[in-house]
Design a protein around this motif. Structure first.
Motif, PDB file in Angstrom:
ATOM      1  N   TRP A   1     -46.317   2.295  15.981  1.00  0.00           N
ATOM      2  CA  TRP A   1     -45.118   2.623  15.216  1.00  0.00           C
ATOM      3  C   TRP A   1     -45.209   4.052  14.683  1.00  0.00           C
ATOM      4  O   TRP A   1     -44.272   4.829  14.771  1.00  0.00           O
TER       5      TRP A   1
ATOM      6  N   VAL B   1     -44.492   6.976  17.189  1.00  0.00           N
ATOM      7  CA  VAL B   1     -43.124   7.200  17.669  1.00  0.00           C
ATOM      8  C   VAL B   1     -42.185   7.682  16.571  1.00  0.00           C
ATOM      9  O   VAL B   1     -41.049   8.066  16.866  1.00  0.00           O
ATOM     10  N   GLN B   2     -42.614   7.672  15.337  1.00  0.00           N
ATOM     11  CA  GLN B   2     -41.715   8.053  14.241  1.00  0.00           C
ATOM     12  C   GLN B   2     -41.133   9.456  14.372  1.00  0.00           C
ATOM     13  O   GLN B   2     -39.949   9.640  14.134  1.00  0.00           O
TER      14      GLN B   2
ATOM     15  N   LYS C   1     -35.118   8.844  18.948  1.00  0.00           N
ATOM     16  CA  LYS C   1     -35.012   7.421  19.289  1.00  0.00           C
ATOM     17  C   LYS C   1     -33.819   7.165  20.220  1.00  0.00           C
ATOM     18  O   LYS C   1     -32.805   7.842  20.131  1.00  0.00           O
TER      19      LYS C   1
ATOM     20  N   TRP D   1     -32.359   1.749  19.221  1.00  0.00           N
ATOM     21  CA  TRP D   1     -33.389   1.645  18.193  1.00  0.00           C
ATOM     22  C   TRP D   1     -32.891   0.922  16.939  1.00  0.00           C
ATOM     23  O   TRP D   1     -33.535   0.003  16.440  1.00  0.00           O
TER      24      TRP D   1
ATOM     25  N   VAL E   1     -44.521  -0.242  20.484  1.00  0.00           N
ATOM     26  CA  VAL E   1     -43.374   0.206  21.269  1.00  0.00           C
ATOM     27  C   VAL E   1     -43.861   0.542  22.678  1.00  0.00           C
ATOM     28  O   VAL E   1     -44.829   1.299  22.832  1.00  0.00           O
TER      29      VAL E   1
ATOM     30  N   TRP F   1     -39.188   2.033  25.164  1.00  0.00           N
ATOM     31  CA  TRP F   1     -38.738   1.941  23.773  1.00  0.00           C
ATOM     32  C   TRP F   1     -38.372   0.513  23.377  1.00  0.00           C
ATOM     33  O   TRP F   1     -37.498   0.283  22.558  1.00  0.00           O
TER      34      TRP F   1
ATOM     35  N   LEU G   1     -39.277  -2.579  21.300  1.00  0.00           N
ATOM     36  CA  LEU G   1     -40.074  -2.873  20.110  1.00  0.00           C
ATOM     37  C   LEU G   1     -40.653  -4.279  20.215  1.00  0.00           C
ATOM     38  O   LEU G   1     -39.923  -5.239  20.467  1.00  0.00           O
TER      39      LEU G   1
END
Length: 171
Positions: A49, A52-53, A57, A61, A87, A91, A93
């Protein structure tokens, strides 16, 4: 006050299948050296997590985050954190570690803002008898009844959101 059992991982997967969520990796019960536990499918090529912040996105997302929050409220998973979200390269989740879910209170740990209408329809269709059939091997009747009570509490919150914001809350 937590369930803290491998059974919660299997229950999360079974509920994910029942709801068509497709966010919890496959989990099955396995015996290893006379000890029962959960075997979780390893998801290849995932990122944390945290990693990828800072990245841009995809359009999906926000939809995935809304679904995660709805699921966590339904199972009362108060332990969702960056260490149990992964992820994949597309992409998608994945939700892992549900060991603190499926408690017997009605606490809703997430603040809902947006709702996946199809997922919500499936949640509203849940009933105690069907949950006992699907999840009775993993959850006791008190846990199943609490799940239904949380779903009913979610309805009150969602109805209030609709009253305030209209249908714009739905994906």
């Amino acid at each position: 006050g937590y369930f803290e059992s491998y059974k919660s991982e299997i229950a999360a997967y079974e509920l994910d299948k029942l709801l068509g969520l497709n966010m919890v990796p496959v989990v099955v019960e396995r015996r290893v050296e006379n000890e029962l536990g959960a075997a979780v499918m390893w998801v290849e090529g995932v990122r944390s997590w945290e990693s990828v912040q800072p990245l841009p996105k995809p359009a999906t997302w926000g939809f995935q985050l809304a679904r995660m929050k709805m699921f966590d409220d339904l199972i009362s998973n108060s332990d969702r954190n960056k260490g149990n979200l992964i992820v994949d390269a597309d992409w998608h989740l994945y939700l892992i570690d549900h060991s603190r879910g499926f408690v017997t209170d009605t606490k809703l740990p997430q603040e809902l803002q947006n709702i996946d209408r199809k997922l919500w329809d499936r949640m509203q269709a849940l009933d105690e008898a069907g949950l006992k059939t699907t999840m009775g091997a993993w959850l006791d009747s008190r846990q199943i009844q609490a799940l239904i009570r949380r779903r009913d509490a979610m309805k009150k919150k969602i109805d209030a959101l609709v009253a305030k914001h209209g249908q714009t809350i739905f994906f």
